[in-house]
Design a protein around this motif. Structure first.
Motif, PDB file in Angstrom:
ATOM      1  N   ASP A 110       0.808  -1.220   0.000  1.00 33.28           N
ATOM      2  CA  ASP A 110       0.000   0.000   0.000  1.00 33.28           C
ATOM      3  C   ASP A 110       0.846   1.278   0.000  1.00 33.28           C
ATOM      4  O   ASP A 110       0.314   2.372  -0.191  1.00 33.28           O
ATOM      5  N   HIS A 111       2.144   1.162   0.191  1.00 35.66           N
ATOM      6  CA  HIS A 111       3.012   2.341   0.219  1.00 35.66           C
ATOM      7  C   HIS A 111       2.904   3.169  -1.060  1.00 35.66           C
ATOM      8  O   HIS A 111       2.731   4.394  -0.988  1.00 35.66           O
ATOM      9  N   PRO A 112       2.961   2.573  -2.269  1.00 35.45           N
ATOM     10  CA  PRO A 112       2.823   3.390  -3.481  1.00 35.45           C
ATOM     11  C   PRO A 112       1.463   4.104  -3.585  1.00 35.45           C
ATOM     12  O   PRO A 112       1.344   5.097  -4.289  1.00 35.45           O
ATOM     13  N   ASN A 113       0.457   3.611  -2.852  1.00 35.20           N
ATOM     14  CA  ASN A 113      -0.882   4.229  -2.836  1.00 35.20           C
ATOM     15  C   ASN A 113      -1.044   5.215  -1.685  1.00 35.20           C
ATOM     16  O   ASN A 113      -2.173   5.535  -1.296  1.00 35.20           O
ATOM     17  N   LYS A 114       0.072   5.646  -1.099  1.00 39.86           N
ATOM     18  CA  LYS A 114       0.068   6.591   0.026  1.00 39.86           C
ATOM     19  C   LYS A 114      -0.670   6.017   1.242  1.00 39.86           C
ATOM     20  O   LYS A 114      -1.311   6.734   1.991  1.00 39.86           O
ATOM     21  N   PHE A 115      -0.572   4.699   1.400  1.00 42.54           N
ATOM     22  CA  PHE A 115      -1.184   3.971   2.526  1.00 42.54           C
ATOM     23  C   PHE A 115      -2.687   4.219   2.614  1.00 42.54           C
ATOM     24  O   PHE A 115      -3.268   4.250   3.698  1.00 42.54           O
ATOM     25  N   ALA A 116      -3.321   4.400   1.452  1.00 45.38           N
ATOM     26  CA  ALA A 116      -4.754   4.722   1.397  1.00 45.38           C
ATOM     27  C   ALA A 116      -5.624   3.718   2.153  1.00 45.38           C
ATOM     28  O   ALA A 116      -6.629   4.102   2.756  1.00 45.38           O
ATOM     29  N   ASN A 117      -5.257   2.438   2.145  1.00 50.12           N
ATOM     30  CA  ASN A 117      -6.061   1.410   2.807  1.00 50.12           C
ATOM     31  C   ASN A 117      -5.799   1.303   4.304  1.00 50.12           C
ATOM     32  O   ASN A 117      -6.432   0.484   4.980  1.00 50.12           O
ATOM     33  N   HIS A 118      -4.862   2.092   4.810  1.00 52.24           N
ATOM     34  CA  HIS A 118      -4.491   1.984   6.226  1.00 52.24           C
ATOM     35  C   HIS A 118      -4.754   3.257   7.029  1.00 52.24           C
ATOM     36  O   HIS A 118      -4.571   3.277   8.242  1.00 52.24           O
ATOM     37  N   LYS A 119      -5.174   4.311   6.369  1.00 50.79           N
ATOM     38  CA  LYS A 119      -5.452   5.581   7.047  1.00 50.79           C
ATOM     39  C   LYS A 119      -6.793   5.492   7.758  1.00 50.79           C
ATOM     40  O   LYS A 119      -7.772   5.024   7.194  1.00 50.79           O
ATOM     41  N   LYS A 120      -6.817   6.004   8.992  1.00 49.46           N
ATOM     42  CA  LYS A 120      -8.068   6.054   9.743  1.00 49.46           C
ATOM     43  C   LYS A 120      -8.430   7.515  10.011  1.00 49.46           C
ATOM     44  O   LYS A 120      -8.787   8.223   9.104  1.00 49.46           O
ATOM     45  N   HIS A 121      -8.274   7.957  11.201  1.00 53.31           N
ATOM     46  CA  HIS A 121      -8.702   9.293  11.608  1.00 53.31           C
ATOM     47  C   HIS A 121      -7.612  10.319  11.289  1.00 53.31           C
ATOM     48  O   HIS A 121      -6.498  10.219  11.768  1.00 53.31           O
ATOM     49  N   LYS A 122      -7.983  11.326  10.499  1.00 58.42           N
ATOM     50  CA  LYS A 122      -7.043  12.362  10.058  1.00 58.42           C
ATOM     51  C   LYS A 122      -6.987  13.497  11.066  1.00 58.42           C
ATOM     52  O   LYS A 122      -8.000  13.889  11.627  1.00 58.42           O
ATOM     53  N   ARG A 123      -5.773  13.998  11.270  1.00 58.37           N
ATOM     54  CA  ARG A 123      -5.610  15.211  12.062  1.00 58.37           C
ATOM     55  C   ARG A 123      -4.480  16.032  11.449  1.00 58.37           C
ATOM     56  O   ARG A 123      -3.503  15.498  10.950  1.00 58.37           O
ATOM     57  N   LEU A 124      -4.686  17.317  11.463  1.00 64.31           N
ATOM     58  CA  LEU A 124      -3.701  18.231  10.902  1.00 64.31           C
ATOM     59  C   LEU A 124      -2.857  18.792  12.024  1.00 64.31           C
ATOM     60  O   LEU A 124      -3.376  19.160  13.078  1.00 64.31           O
ATOM     61  N   THR A 125      -1.565  18.839  11.799  1.00 65.04           N
ATOM     62  CA  THR A 125      -0.663  19.513  12.719  1.00 65.04           C
ATOM     63  C   THR A 125       0.002  20.634  11.931  1.00 65.04           C
ATOM     64  O   THR A 125      -0.164  20.739  10.713  1.00 65.04           O
ATOM     65  N   ARG A 126       0.751  21.423  12.610  1.00 61.81           N
ATOM     66  CA  ARG A 126       1.436  22.531  11.953  1.00 61.81           C
ATOM     67  C   ARG A 126       2.460  22.019  10.937  1.00 61.81           C
ATOM     68  O   ARG A 126       2.721  22.648   9.931  1.00 61.81           O
ATOM     69  N   LYS A 127       3.025  20.851  11.189  1.00 63.83           N
ATOM     70  CA  LYS A 127       4.127  20.375  10.363  1.00 63.83           C
ATOM     71  C   LYS A 127       3.802  19.147   9.510  1.00 63.83           C
ATOM     72  O   LYS A 127       4.500  18.881   8.546  1.00 63.83           O
ATOM     73  N   LEU A 128       2.785  18.390   9.894  1.00 63.01           N
ATOM     74  CA  LEU A 128       2.457  17.141   9.193  1.00 63.01           C
ATOM     75  C   LEU A 128       0.955  16.940   9.141  1.00 63.01           C
ATOM     76  O   LEU A 128       0.224  17.454   9.976  1.00 63.01           O
ATOM     77  N   THR A 129       0.524  16.140   8.171  1.00 62.46           N
ATOM     78  CA  THR A 129      -0.823  15.601   8.196  1.00 62.46           C
ATOM     79  C   THR A 129      -0.664  14.161   8.656  1.00 62.46           C
ATOM     80  O   THR A 129       0.172  13.427   8.124  1.00 62.46           O
ATOM     81  N   ILE A 130      -1.451  13.771   9.656  1.00 59.95           N
ATOM     82  CA  ILE A 130      -1.278  12.466  10.288  1.00 59.95           C
ATOM     83  C   ILE A 130      -2.615  11.740  10.342  1.00 59.95           C
ATOM     84  O   ILE A 130      -3.642  12.345  10.634  1.00 59.95           O
TER      85      ILE A 130
END
Length: 164
Positions: free
Chosen positions: A30-50
């Motif tokens: 899934d790495h080439p797909n930007k881990f699309a199948n493994h992302k759950k809850h999104k949160r924005l930080t000042r330096k990263l999207t996690i």
């Protein structure tokens, strides 16, 4: 009264080595797909999207997908060595065993000691941008010198990317 409430907390079921291997190979794929199948809850930080993510190993926790300023994505798990160096090393060795048994040829391992007395092993495959890194180390930039084990799946070049 507090002890009665503690039984309401969800119990983390241990996963087998076969399940861990399946999850690890799924993350690599899934790495080439930007881990699309493994992302759950999104949160924005000042330096990263996690995004939160499911731990792939029996003892792992604090797993996340990171979107870096470079546009690259990484899967990272950071778990504390509760009993210092001994538990961090045990977590590392357990993950190392799973990775070794899961990744066959043509994956190659390269190990070296960390500056804090731990160890880092990087698995790579010719023709692939994806690497798998497992390491244990002691924090050096903190007053409290905790030990950690960290799993990283992503681009080798991203290990040197600054957070902006």
């Amino acid at each position: 009264m507090l002890s009665g409430c503690s039984s309401l907390a969800p119990v983390k079921e241990p996963i087998s080595e076969a399940e861990a291997c399946s999850q690890l190979t799924g993350l690599i794929a899934d790495h080439p797909n930007k881990f699309a199948n493994h992302k759950k809850h999104k949160r924005l930080t000042r330096k990263l999207t996690i995004w939160s993510a499911t731990p792939p190993f029996p003892t792992a926790n604090n797993c996340e997908v990171w979107e870096w300023s470079s546009g690259l994505y990484s899967f990272v798990c950071d778990w504390d060595g509760k009993d210092g160096m001994e538990s961090a090393k045990a977590d590392y060795q357990e993950a190392q065993q799973i990775i070794r048994s899961c990744l066959s040829e043509p994956w190659q391992a390269e190990s070296h000691l960390t500056t804090s007395g731990g160890e880092n092993t990087v698995y790579s495959k010719a023709g692939s941008k994806t690497i798998v890194s497992i390491r244990y180390f002691q924090e050096t930039r903190s007053i409290i010198k905790n030990w950690h084990t960290v799993l990283y799946i992503g681009d080798r070049s991203n290990l040197k990317t600054g957070v902006q």
